[in-house]
Design a protein around this motif. Structure first.
Motif, PDB file in Angstrom:
ATOM      1  N   LEU A  86      35.715 -22.327  54.906  1.00  0.00           N
ATOM      2  CA  LEU A  86      35.837 -22.730  56.075  1.00  0.00           C
ATOM      3  C   LEU A  86      34.507 -22.655  56.537  1.00  0.00           C
ATOM      4  O   LEU A  86      33.940 -23.579  57.480  1.00  0.00           O
ATOM      5  CB  LEU A  86      36.855 -22.013  56.646  1.00  0.00           C
ATOM      6  CG  LEU A  86      37.222 -22.663  58.186  1.00  0.00           C
ATOM      7  CD1 LEU A  86      38.065 -23.693  58.322  1.00  0.00           C
ATOM      8  CD2 LEU A  86      37.526 -21.449  59.058  1.00  0.00           C
ATOM      9  N   TYR A  89      32.291 -25.434  55.218  1.00  0.00           N
ATOM     10  CA  TYR A  89      32.417 -26.400  55.865  1.00  0.00           C
ATOM     11  C   TYR A  89      31.756 -26.623  57.299  1.00  0.00           C
ATOM     12  O   TYR A  89      30.945 -27.706  57.578  1.00  0.00           O
ATOM     13  CB  TYR A  89      34.024 -26.663  56.164  1.00  0.00           C
ATOM     14  CG  TYR A  89      34.309 -27.515  57.504  1.00  0.00           C
ATOM     15  CD1 TYR A  89      34.004 -28.557  57.439  1.00  0.00           C
ATOM     16  CD2 TYR A  89      35.314 -26.770  58.078  1.00  0.00           C
ATOM     17  CE1 TYR A  89      34.664 -29.405  58.830  1.00  0.00           C
ATOM     18  CE2 TYR A  89      35.566 -27.464  59.399  1.00  0.00           C
ATOM     19  CZ  TYR A  89      35.443 -28.780  59.504  1.00  0.00           C
ATOM     20  OH  TYR A  89      35.746 -29.471  60.790  1.00  0.00           O
ATOM     21  N   LEU A  90      31.803 -25.652  58.029  1.00  0.00           N
ATOM     22  CA  LEU A  90      31.056 -25.615  59.544  1.00  0.00           C
ATOM     23  C   LEU A  90      29.654 -25.605  59.199  1.00  0.00           C
ATOM     24  O   LEU A  90      29.027 -26.302  59.803  1.00  0.00           O
ATOM     25  CB  LEU A  90      31.528 -24.292  60.213  1.00  0.00           C
ATOM     26  CG  LEU A  90      33.148 -24.674  60.556  1.00  0.00           C
ATOM     27  CD1 LEU A  90      33.663 -23.316  61.285  1.00  0.00           C
ATOM     28  CD2 LEU A  90      33.362 -25.731  61.474  1.00  0.00           C
ATOM     29  N   SER A 130      34.189 -31.608  54.593  1.00  0.00           N
ATOM     30  CA  SER A 130      35.646 -31.728  54.846  1.00  0.00           C
ATOM     31  C   SER A 130      36.442 -31.438  53.451  1.00  0.00           C
ATOM     32  O   SER A 130      37.469 -30.836  53.696  1.00  0.00           O
ATOM     33  CB  SER A 130      35.619 -33.305  55.273  1.00  0.00           C
ATOM     34  OG  SER A 130      35.209 -33.544  56.188  1.00  0.00           O
ATOM     35  N   CYS A 132      35.701 -28.948  51.751  1.00  0.00           N
ATOM     36  CA  CYS A 132      35.640 -27.361  51.812  1.00  0.00           C
ATOM     37  C   CYS A 132      36.926 -27.013  52.997  1.00  0.00           C
ATOM     38  O   CYS A 132      37.594 -26.045  52.712  1.00  0.00           O
ATOM     39  CB  CYS A 132      34.380 -26.731  52.244  1.00  0.00           C
ATOM     40  SG  CYS A 132      33.278 -26.948  51.024  1.00  0.00           S
ATOM     41  N   GLU A 133      37.021 -27.821  54.020  1.00  0.00           N
ATOM     42  CA  GLU A 133      37.973 -27.679  55.027  1.00  0.00           C
ATOM     43  C   GLU A 133      39.327 -27.723  54.250  1.00  0.00           C
ATOM     44  O   GLU A 133      40.251 -26.717  54.594  1.00  0.00           O
ATOM     45  CB  GLU A 133      37.962 -28.416  56.156  1.00  0.00           C
ATOM     46  CG  GLU A 133      39.039 -28.547  57.137  1.00  0.00           C
ATOM     47  CD  GLU A 133      38.775 -29.445  58.253  1.00  0.00           C
ATOM     48  OE1 GLU A 133      39.267 -28.977  59.350  1.00  0.00           O
ATOM     49  OE2 GLU A 133      38.347 -30.477  58.248  1.00  0.00           O
ATOM     50  N   SER A 134      39.582 -28.720  53.661  1.00  0.00           N
ATOM     51  CA  SER A 134      40.819 -28.958  53.083  1.00  0.00           C
ATOM     52  C   SER A 134      41.268 -27.828  52.119  1.00  0.00           C
ATOM     53  O   SER A 134      42.337 -27.398  51.836  1.00  0.00           O
ATOM     54  CB  SER A 134      40.943 -30.260  52.237  1.00  0.00           C
ATOM     55  OG  SER A 134      40.266 -30.295  51.186  1.00  0.00           O
ATOM     56  N   ALA A 136      40.070 -24.801  52.160  1.00  0.00           N
ATOM     57  CA  ALA A 136      40.373 -23.561  52.819  1.00  0.00           C
ATOM     58  C   ALA A 136      41.656 -23.470  53.065  1.00  0.00           C
ATOM     59  O   ALA A 136      42.511 -22.377  52.978  1.00  0.00           O
ATOM     60  CB  ALA A 136      39.442 -23.443  54.191  1.00  0.00           C
ATOM     61  N   LEU A 161      39.770 -23.716  64.758  1.00  0.00           N
ATOM     62  CA  LEU A 161      39.260 -25.159  64.302  1.00  0.00           C
ATOM     63  C   LEU A 161      39.072 -25.930  65.418  1.00  0.00           C
ATOM     64  O   LEU A 161      37.950 -26.496  65.808  1.00  0.00           O
ATOM     65  CB  LEU A 161      39.771 -25.849  63.390  1.00  0.00           C
ATOM     66  CG  LEU A 161      39.505 -25.356  61.811  1.00  0.00           C
ATOM     67  CD1 LEU A 161      40.055 -26.283  60.959  1.00  0.00           C
ATOM     68  CD2 LEU A 161      38.021 -25.372  61.714  1.00  0.00           C
ATOM     69  N   TYR A 196      35.835 -17.587  65.446  1.00  0.00           N
ATOM     70  CA  TYR A 196      35.918 -17.698  64.303  1.00  0.00           C
ATOM     71  C   TYR A 196      35.295 -16.540  63.197  1.00  0.00           C
ATOM     72  O   TYR A 196      35.447 -16.639  62.030  1.00  0.00           O
ATOM     73  CB  TYR A 196      35.831 -19.099  63.593  1.00  0.00           C
ATOM     74  CG  TYR A 196      34.360 -19.138  63.045  1.00  0.00           C
ATOM     75  CD1 TYR A 196      34.452 -19.350  61.587  1.00  0.00           C
ATOM     76  CD2 TYR A 196      33.368 -19.860  63.621  1.00  0.00           C
ATOM     77  CE1 TYR A 196      33.238 -19.700  60.604  1.00  0.00           C
ATOM     78  CE2 TYR A 196      32.206 -20.204  62.831  1.00  0.00           C
ATOM     79  CZ  TYR A 196      32.111 -19.836  61.537  1.00  0.00           C
ATOM     80  OH  TYR A 196      30.806 -20.475  60.883  1.00  0.00           O
TER      81      TYR A 196
END
Length: 348
Positions: A86, A89-90, A130, A132-134, A136, A161, A196
């Motif tokens: 996550l 991703y950011l 994105s 990496c977000e999925s 996570a 998020l 976060y």
């Protein structure tokens, strides 16, 4: 200035987490094989970016949150890797939006992927972030605990998020708006990174571990002021830190016109002449190194840099005090103190 070594808990976590991340990414790479167009160059660049280093702070905090609840840290390992993805991703999206070219001593992902076409590199980097977000969320939901706990942790992730995205939106808009005061900067930064960086991973770990109200209150009292202190320290590093230690160019925040607490206080505390020069220099992409050095001089002689350092230290003390007398096991509380102190007083 020599960078202080990270706490043993972070070193240990990174040593154990990196092979697991590499294994996870290799499995995901296998899923790409057989597609009509070869995406392995994207996978390889992403793997390099993800395994290039970093403090592994958030993943380690997930385990500590679980242990703070008195639960076996093994239950939170999958979620901890998810928080590292996550974070990636950011960072990937942030690098692209800020136009940064260097991260952790190497090229940012959109630069690494943009050798044939800058637009293609930008687009693929956003998509990789994105992914990496999925991943996570996938790793978080794979935590080997009751479904109620993983669902509660996933809700925390979704809420955080939303805050980060709003904070990033404010951060991008801020240079085009009137200067923010201290409170406005604090609200922006609490949304973008404060929630976060410490609170989310600790709360996710604690939720997976089934923490009671007392533990959750103590972790919140620790994490919230620490998140703000961490961001203030990061802003100071971004302006005054050595690129050799930080792995990022120095002065980038000045050239992007970031509305940090450091800037807000300098605009208020500087002489009219210095404040005017600071206002003219902020957000200038073509700001020379000598120009950036002149701005650093304003930040120092105005007293803004010293004031921000004092504020970070005050917030750190508040965070550490929240652990005193808490129901968190003594050894875990001590590790949290060490990590908190390192996060705010680090040189890289």
């Amino acid at each position: 200035m020599t960078a202080a070594p990270p706490p043993a808990a972070l070193v240990r976590y990174a040593r154990e987490a990196d092979p697991l991340l590499r294994e996870f990414l290799a499995r995901k790479g296998q899923e790409l094989r057989g597609l009509p167009i070869d995406l392995m160059p994207l996978h390889d660049a992403l793997t390099d970016y993800l395994l290039r280093g970093g403090k592994r702070l958030r993943g380690a905090l997930v385990l500590l949150g679980c242990q703070a609840a008195g639960f076996d840290a093994a239950a939170a390992w999958s979620a901890s890797l998810g928080l590292e993805l996550l974070h990636a991703y950011l960072l990937i999206h942030d690098d692209f939006m800020d136009g940064d070219e260097l991260r952790r001593g190497g090229p940012t992902l959109h630069v690494a992927l943009g050798k044939r076409s800058a637009h293609l590199g930008d687009s693929l980097a956003v998509l990789a972030g994105s992914l990496c977000e999925s991943w996570a969320l996938e790793l978080l939901l794979a935590s080997p605990v009751e479904a109620e706990r993983t669902v509660a942790a996933a809700k925390l992730l979704a809420s955080a998020l939303q805050q980060v995205i709003l904070g990033q939106s404010l951060d991008l808009r801020a240079p085009f708006e009137p200067p923010l005061d201290d409170d406005g900067v604090a609200r922006l930064q609490a949304l973008k990174t404060g929630s976060y960086t410490f609170e989310l991973p600790l709360r996710i770990g604690a939720t997976i571990g089934g923490a009671g109200p007392g533990v959750l209150r103590a972790l919140e009292g620790f994490a919230r002021p620490l998140g703000i202190a961490f961001q203030i320290a990061d802003d100071l590093l971004g302006t005054f830190g050595s690129s050799g230690l930080t792995g990022k160019p120095s002065g980038t925040d000045l050239r992007e016109g970031k509305r940090t607490l450091l800037v807000a206080r300098a605009l208020r505390m500087a002489t009219p002449q210095d404040a005017a020069l600071l206002g003219e220099s902020l957000g200038r992409r073509d700001l020379s190194e000598s120009g950036a050095e002149a701005v650093r001089g304003i930040l120092l002689r105005s007293g803004a840099a010293a004031s921000c350092r004092e504020e970070a230290d005050r917030l750190l003390a508040e965070a550490l005090a929240a652990l005193d007398g808490s129901p968190i096991p003594g050894g875990i509380a001590q590790t949290l103190r060490e990590i908190g102190t390192y996060a705010v007083q680090r040189a890289s």
